[in-house]
Design a protein around this motif. Structure first.
Motif, PDB file in Angstrom:
ATOM      1  N   MET A   1       0.816  -1.204   0.000  1.00 22.79           N
ATOM      2  CA  MET A   1       0.000   0.000   0.000  1.00 22.79           C
ATOM      3  C   MET A   1       0.859   1.267   0.000  1.00 22.79           C
ATOM      4  SD  MET A   1      -2.897   1.498  -0.046  1.00 22.79           S
ATOM      5  CE  MET A   1      -4.162   0.292   0.344  1.00 22.79           C
ATOM      6  N   LEU A   2       1.879   1.303   0.850  1.00 15.95           N
ATOM      7  CA  LEU A   2       2.760   2.469   0.894  1.00 15.95           C
ATOM      8  C   LEU A   2       3.449   2.697  -0.457  1.00 15.95           C
ATOM      9  CD1 LEU A   2       4.454   2.067   4.405  1.00 15.95           C
ATOM     10  CD2 LEU A   2       2.878   3.879   3.701  1.00 15.95           C
ATOM     11  N   SER A   3       3.890   1.610  -1.073  1.00 15.72           N
ATOM     12  CA  SER A   3       4.580   1.725  -2.361  1.00 15.72           C
ATOM     13  C   SER A   3       3.652   2.282  -3.431  1.00 15.72           C
ATOM     14  CB  SER A   3       5.120   0.357  -2.798  1.00 15.72           C
ATOM     15  OG  SER A   3       6.118  -0.095  -1.914  1.00 15.72           O
ATOM     16  N   SER A   4       2.429   1.781  -3.498  1.00 16.90           N
ATOM     17  CA  SER A   4       1.484   2.274  -4.499  1.00 16.90           C
ATOM     18  C   SER A   4       1.108   3.725  -4.234  1.00 16.90           C
ATOM     19  CB  SER A   4       0.229   1.397  -4.525  1.00 16.90           C
ATOM     20  OG  SER A   4       0.479   0.187  -5.189  1.00 16.90           O
ATOM     21  N   GLN A   5       0.898   4.065  -2.975  1.00 14.51           N
ATOM     22  CA  GLN A   5       0.598   5.455  -2.645  1.00 14.51           C
ATOM     23  C   GLN A   5       1.750   6.375  -3.064  1.00 14.51           C
ATOM     24  OE1 GLN A   5      -0.046   4.830   1.556  1.00 14.51           O
ATOM     25  NE2 GLN A   5      -2.277   5.040   1.350  1.00 14.51           N
ATOM     26  N   PHE A   6       2.981   5.914  -2.812  1.00 11.86           N
ATOM     27  CA  PHE A   6       4.172   6.689  -3.179  1.00 11.86           C
ATOM     28  C   PHE A   6       4.241   6.874  -4.698  1.00 11.86           C
ATOM     29  CE2 PHE A   6       8.651   7.339  -4.081  1.00 11.86           C
ATOM     30  CZ  PHE A   6       9.095   8.140  -3.040  1.00 11.86           C
ATOM     31  N   ALA A   7       4.012   5.799  -5.438  1.00  7.80           N
ATOM     32  CA  ALA A   7       4.095   5.864  -6.896  1.00  7.80           C
ATOM     33  C   ALA A   7       3.019   6.775  -7.477  1.00  7.80           C
ATOM     34  CB  ALA A   7       3.980   4.459  -7.479  1.00  7.80           C
TER      35      ALA A   7
ATOM     36  N   SER B   1      -3.745  11.675   0.624  1.00  4.54           N
ATOM     37  CA  SER B   1      -4.874  12.441   0.101  1.00  4.54           C
ATOM     38  C   SER B   1      -6.038  11.537  -0.286  1.00  4.54           C
ATOM     39  CB  SER B   1      -4.436  13.255  -1.124  1.00  4.54           C
ATOM     40  OG  SER B   1      -4.143  12.391  -2.222  1.00  4.54           O
ATOM     41  N   ASP B   2      -7.224  12.139  -0.337  1.00  2.80           N
ATOM     42  CA  ASP B   2      -8.419  11.417  -0.765  1.00  2.80           C
ATOM     43  C   ASP B   2      -8.291  10.962  -2.214  1.00  2.80           C
ATOM     44  OD1 ASP B   2      -9.560  11.801   1.718  1.00  2.80           O
ATOM     45  OD2 ASP B   2     -10.750  13.543   1.103  1.00  2.80           O
ATOM     46  N   GLU B   3      -7.605  11.747  -3.037  1.00  7.80           N
ATOM     47  CA  GLU B   3      -7.475  11.412  -4.449  1.00  7.80           C
ATOM     48  C   GLU B   3      -6.675  10.131  -4.651  1.00  7.80           C
ATOM     49  OE1 GLU B   3      -7.711  11.672  -8.646  1.00  7.80           O
ATOM     50  OE2 GLU B   3      -8.912  12.446  -6.976  1.00  7.80           O
TER      51      GLU B   3
ATOM     52  N   ILE C   1      -8.128   6.456  -6.152  1.00  4.64           N
ATOM     53  CA  ILE C   1      -7.550   5.721  -7.277  1.00  4.64           C
ATOM     54  C   ILE C   1      -7.325   4.256  -6.901  1.00  4.64           C
ATOM     55  CG2 ILE C   1      -5.435   5.461  -8.646  1.00  4.64           C
ATOM     56  CD1 ILE C   1      -5.311   8.546  -8.687  1.00  4.64           C
ATOM     57  N   ILE C   2      -6.759   4.024  -5.736  1.00  3.92           N
ATOM     58  CA  ILE C   2      -6.516   2.645  -5.310  1.00  3.92           C
ATOM     59  C   ILE C   2      -7.836   1.908  -5.125  1.00  3.92           C
ATOM     60  CG2 ILE C   2      -5.615   1.228  -3.428  1.00  3.92           C
ATOM     61  CD1 ILE C   2      -3.364   3.286  -3.118  1.00  3.92           C
ATOM     62  N   ALA C   3      -8.823   2.587  -4.565  1.00  3.52           N
ATOM     63  CA  ALA C   3     -10.134   1.965  -4.373  1.00  3.52           C
ATOM     64  C   ALA C   3     -10.770   1.617  -5.723  1.00  3.52           C
ATOM     65  CB  ALA C   3     -11.051   2.895  -3.582  1.00  3.52           C
ATOM     66  N   GLU C   4     -10.637   2.501  -6.697  1.00  2.73           N
ATOM     67  CA  GLU C   4     -11.199   2.235  -8.024  1.00  2.73           C
ATOM     68  C   GLU C   4     -10.493   1.058  -8.683  1.00  2.73           C
ATOM     69  OE1 GLU C   4     -11.345   5.600 -10.583  1.00  2.73           O
ATOM     70  OE2 GLU C   4     -12.759   6.714  -9.311  1.00  2.73           O
ATOM     71  N   ASN C   5      -9.169   0.997  -8.551  1.00  4.62           N
ATOM     72  CA  ASN C   5      -8.434  -0.132  -9.130  1.00  4.62           C
ATOM     73  C   ASN C   5      -8.847  -1.454  -8.484  1.00  4.62           C
ATOM     74  OD1 ASN C   5      -7.074   1.636 -10.776  1.00  4.62           O
ATOM     75  ND2 ASN C   5      -5.138   1.537  -9.668  1.00  4.62           N
ATOM     76  N   ARG C   6      -9.029  -1.438  -7.189  1.00  2.00           N
ATOM     77  CA  ARG C   6      -9.445  -2.659  -6.493  1.00  2.00           C
ATOM     78  C   ARG C   6     -10.857  -3.067  -6.899  1.00  2.00           C
ATOM     79  NH1 ARG C   6      -7.146  -1.843  -0.285  1.00  2.00           N
ATOM     80  NH2 ARG C   6      -5.130  -2.846  -0.651  1.00  2.00           N
TER      81      ARG C   6
END
Length: 250
Positions: free
Chosen positions: A140-146, A197-199, A203-208
């Protein structure tokens, strides 16, 4: 167990005459004798069962491929034009490859250089990366960072960050990501603020949600136009799949 029983039923149909399959019309004695004969036949000819298992697996694979095509077609717009995923390769390519990936996934790391080689050598593939963190907090941290790096600094920096995260040794933590930002000349505080951020969460929620709709539960998963590849595939076989997609479209 279920597939073995299905294969056994198929083997019986291959081994026995059609009239003998009406078990309801048999007496108890006839049914018992029939079952004994089938068992004896399969013990004497185990290759029949293996043949039946092979036929069953082919049927199931064909059914899964058809279901995957329907799913990919139904969610085509979300796959190729979500407005937030990184797009690389040839933006006007005749084949679009979408990858759902997780930075902690060993097979994603193994596939990454081969995907890059395929895209570079082919020259006509549009590559889309879907951040799909499913392997814990480090993912999760890695995806948020990217995603934060993409939003703040654009496509080129994202690709560099993406590659660096795939090569990162050990689990991603705030400390290791801060060091990575420093090495890459990025403002860690700015990125960490955007990560929360909420944004980025949206994005992660939409991908999931998209992965769930496509029945994707593991990484890497690739969608090549309307074909779905669930898992790692060596470079040569992936290139063959691209050629097959082009042949279908021509």
């Amino acid at each position: 167990m279920k597939s073995t029983l299905s294969a056994l039923a198929l083997a019986v149909s291959l081994a026995a005459p059609a009239a003998a399959l009406d078990l309801e019309a048999m007496t108890d004695t006839e049914r018992a004798l029939f079952r004994q004969e089938v068992r004896a036949y399969l013990l004497d000819n185990p290759e029949v069962l293996m043949e039946a298992i092979g036929v069953l697996e082919q049927r199931e694979a064909a059914q899964q491929a058809d279901a995957d095509r329907q799913l990919a077609a139904s969610y085509r717009e979300a796959l190729v034009n979500d407005g937030h995923s990184w797009v690389g390769g040839n933006p006007d390519g005749d084949v679009t490859m979408v990858e759902f990936m997780d930075y902690r996934c060993g097979y994603c790391r193994r596939a990454a250089p081969e995907v890059d080689e395929l895209v570079a050598a082919d020259g006509n593939i549009r590559l889309i990366i879907k951040e799909f963190p499913i392997l814990g907090e480090g993912s999760m941290l890695s995806s948020q960072f990217a995603i934060a790096a993409l939003q703040l600094h654009g496509d080129d920096v994202y690709k560099d960050v993406h590659d660096a995260l795939l090569a990162l040794r050990g689990d991603a933590t705030e400390e290791s990501l801060a060091q990575l930002a420093d090495v890459m000349g990025l403002d860690a505080d700015e990125i960490f603020e955007r990560m929360g951020s909420d944004e980025v969460a949206r994005i992660i929620a939409e991908n999931r949600a998209l992965a769930q709709q496509l029945q994707i539960s593991g990484t890497p998963t690739f969608v090549l136009d309307d074909q779905m590849l669930r898992g790692y595939l060596p470079l040569a076989q992936m290139a063959q799949m691209v050629d097959a997609v082009r042949a279908e479209d021509s």
